[in-house]
Design a protein around this motif. Sequence first.
Motif, mmCIF file in Angstrom:
data_model
loop_
_atom_site.group_PDB
_atom_site.id
_atom_site.type_symbol
_atom_site.label_atom_id
_atom_site.label_comp_id
_atom_site.label_asym_id
_atom_site.label_seq_id
_atom_site.Cartn_x
_atom_site.Cartn_y
_atom_site.Cartn_z
ATOM 1 N N LEU A 103 12.007 -4.152 -2.696
ATOM 2 C CA LEU A 103 12.825 -4.842 -1.700
ATOM 3 C C LEU A 103 13.178 -6.192 -2.309
ATOM 4 C CD1 LEU A 103 11.066 -3.741 1.565
ATOM 5 C CD2 LEU A 103 13.416 -3.269 0.892
ATOM 6 N N PRO A 104 14.410 -6.317 -2.785
ATOM 7 C CA PRO A 104 14.787 -7.523 -3.536
ATOM 8 C C PRO A 104 14.632 -8.804 -2.717
ATOM 9 C CG PRO A 104 16.341 -5.762 -3.947
ATOM 10 C CD PRO A 104 15.446 -5.283 -2.844
ATOM 11 N N LEU A 105 14.327 -9.847 -3.458
ATOM 12 C CA LEU A 105 14.095 -11.180 -2.895
ATOM 13 C C LEU A 105 12.816 -11.235 -2.064
ATOM 14 C CD1 LEU A 105 17.310 -11.315 -3.433
ATOM 15 C CD2 LEU A 105 17.265 -13.153 -1.785
ATOM 16 N N TRP A 106 11.998 -10.209 -2.113
ATOM 17 C CA TRP A 106 10.702 -10.252 -1.435
ATOM 18 C C TRP A 106 9.621 -10.443 -2.485
ATOM 19 C CZ3 TRP A 106 7.136 -5.729 -1.338
ATOM 20 C CH2 TRP A 106 5.922 -6.042 -0.713
ATOM 21 N N VAL A 107 8.742 -11.436 -2.263
ATOM 22 C CA VAL A 107 7.582 -11.642 -3.141
ATOM 23 C C VAL A 107 6.348 -11.793 -2.271
ATOM 24 C CG1 VAL A 107 8.777 -12.667 -5.117
ATOM 25 C CG2 VAL A 107 8.048 -14.147 -3.226
ATOM 26 N N ARG A 108 5.196 -11.455 -2.826
ATOM 27 C CA ARG A 108 3.944 -11.544 -2.061
ATOM 28 C C ARG A 108 3.584 -13.010 -1.815
ATOM 29 N NH1 ARG A 108 0.745 -6.860 -2.691
ATOM 30 N NH2 ARG A 108 -0.875 -7.921 -1.484
ATOM 31 N N LEU A 109 3.108 -13.253 -0.601
ATOM 32 C CA LEU A 109 2.651 -14.592 -0.214
ATOM 33 C C LEU A 109 1.152 -14.538 0.093
ATOM 34 C CD1 LEU A 109 5.610 -15.553 2.122
ATOM 35 C CD2 LEU A 109 5.304 -16.132 -0.288
ATOM 36 N N PRO A 110 0.408 -15.572 -0.162
ATOM 37 C CA PRO A 110 0.876 -16.881 -0.611
ATOM 38 C C PRO A 110 0.990 -17.002 -2.133
ATOM 39 C CG PRO A 110 -1.469 -16.987 -0.190
ATOM 40 C CD PRO A 110 -1.046 -15.568 0.123
ATOM 41 N N SER B 47 0.829 -1.214 0.000
ATOM 42 C CA SER B 47 0.000 0.000 0.000
ATOM 43 C C SER B 47 0.866 1.268 0.000
ATOM 44 C CB SER B 47 -0.961 0.005 1.184
ATOM 45 O OG SER B 47 -0.212 0.139 2.371
ATOM 46 N N HIS B 48 2.157 1.122 0.262
ATOM 47 C CA HIS B 48 3.069 2.270 0.201
ATOM 48 C C HIS B 48 3.986 2.183 -1.019
ATOM 49 C CE1 HIS B 48 1.406 2.795 4.138
ATOM 50 N NE2 HIS B 48 1.933 3.995 4.172
ATOM 51 N N ASP B 49 3.522 1.478 -2.018
ATOM 52 C CA ASP B 49 4.217 1.369 -3.302
ATOM 53 C C ASP B 49 5.643 0.816 -3.172
ATOM 54 O OD1 ASP B 49 4.446 1.530 -6.063
ATOM 55 O OD2 ASP B 49 5.281 3.560 -5.994
ATOM 56 N N VAL B 50 5.844 -0.057 -2.201
ATOM 57 C CA VAL B 50 7.122 -0.779 -2.156
ATOM 58 C C VAL B 50 6.917 -2.028 -2.999
ATOM 59 C CG1 VAL B 50 8.827 -1.950 -0.731
ATOM 60 C CG2 VAL B 50 7.699 0.127 0.114
ATOM 61 N N ARG B 51 7.847 -2.239 -3.921
ATOM 62 C CA ARG B 51 7.617 -3.275 -4.933
ATOM 63 C C ARG B 51 8.394 -4.551 -4.624
ATOM 64 N NH1 ARG B 51 8.332 1.374 -9.492
ATOM 65 N NH2 ARG B 51 6.743 2.693 -8.571
ATOM 66 N N GLU B 52 7.946 -5.609 -5.292
ATOM 67 C CA GLU B 52 8.555 -6.928 -5.069
ATOM 68 C C GLU B 52 9.789 -7.153 -5.937
ATOM 69 O OE1 GLU B 52 5.554 -10.225 -5.286
ATOM 70 O OE2 GLU B 52 4.311 -8.534 -5.899
#
Length: 338
Positions: free
Chosen positions: A267-274, A255-260
């Motif tokens: 934020l590298p190596l971060w992906v949405r779960l599940p 919601s603060h436009d931080v991307r996967e």
Amino acid sequence: MRILVLGGTRFLGRAVAHLALAQGHDVTCAARGVSGVVPAGARFVPVDRDDPDALVPFADDGFDAVVDVTRQVSHAQHALSALADRVGHWSFVSTISVYADNTTPGQTAADAPVLPAAPPDVDGPVGPDHRWYGECKVSIEQAVRERVGVDRSFICRAGLIVGAEDPSDRFPYWVRRLSAGGEVLAPGRPSDRVQFVDVADLAAWLLHAADTRLSGTYDGIGPAMSRADLLAGVAAGLGVPEPVLTWVDQEFLASHDVREWSGERALPLWVRLPESGGLMDRDARPALDAGLAIRPLPDTVRATASWMAAQPAAVRQGGLDPADEAAVLREWQAVRDR
Ligand SMILES: NC(=O)c1ccc[n+]([C@@H]2O[C@H](COP(=O)([O-])OP(=O)(O)OC[C@H]3O[C@@H](n4cnc5c(N)ncnc54)[C@H](OP(=O)(O)O)[C@@H]3O)[C@@H](O)[C@H]2O)c1
């Protein structure tokens, strides 16, 4: 062995050539020389694989093994036409982007469904989001199995590759961020899974595969670990005693436009779960059983950090910049303290 690396001017191909030389092999690298230079000691033959006959002159060179990293279907087809019958073993570096299901954790190459092959008019990935990348790799995998045969070919579906000379902004982001100190924004939950493979470990496995004539299709990935262990391992490799981590909920980040994953504001190596829970949580056991040896994470971190210090101009700057990270942390703090 006499090894032909189709590539060898950057990252994985270069690491394969470098390690092969260190192991005493005779190494030839064929590329344009646009992306970089091959390691000292390798024979460099400039070729442009857009020319269908570019690799024909290699046909009588008697290579024991080929390692190809291409993403272009026609490049693979031309290489196979010229060389498939003339070499002992063929390794093709594919990708876990061939998989159709990025959600289910614990999948293996043996049973996971893959994307369809690329349509005939698509030769390679297109555009900034690399559309058709996975499909093109599927097409190349099929061509390798058909032309070389399943008993002489090794299809290595690499996961996220990290380490020295990484051309991406992904793993280097965390090395840079934890070295900088201060309050670190850690995305998601400490237990979220992350998975990658050190470039030198993957290179060693490709050479092991050629040497032992390993055949079949495998994922090239290390065991998945928690993000808390990833960040602790990065800190340990850098000699940072106790990083100050603030874990921020994934919905708040989105919601603060931080991307996967990677790129600007990511934020590298971060992906949405599940929904992306299968991307960095595949079953590494088949690869480990087939000879992939994984070094301790702090060693990977030290190799990456040494390269970043030695060649700062080569390091891609991406991810959330410090001012944006601080702003997100302030807002998160305000929400939490409310
Ligand atoms: N990085 C990751 O996290 C990741 C994850 C999964 C899978 N993979 C796979 O791992 C492999 C990485 O390979 P890599 O690190 O060696 O980098 P790469 O970017 O795939 O290298 C491409 C190589 O091909 C050469 N090349 C490109 N166009 C050419 C042309 N027209 N003629 C001749 N040579 C050409 C390039 O050299 P010149 O430009 O000098 O010609 C370069 O050496 C790729 O297969 C990628 O799909 C990577």
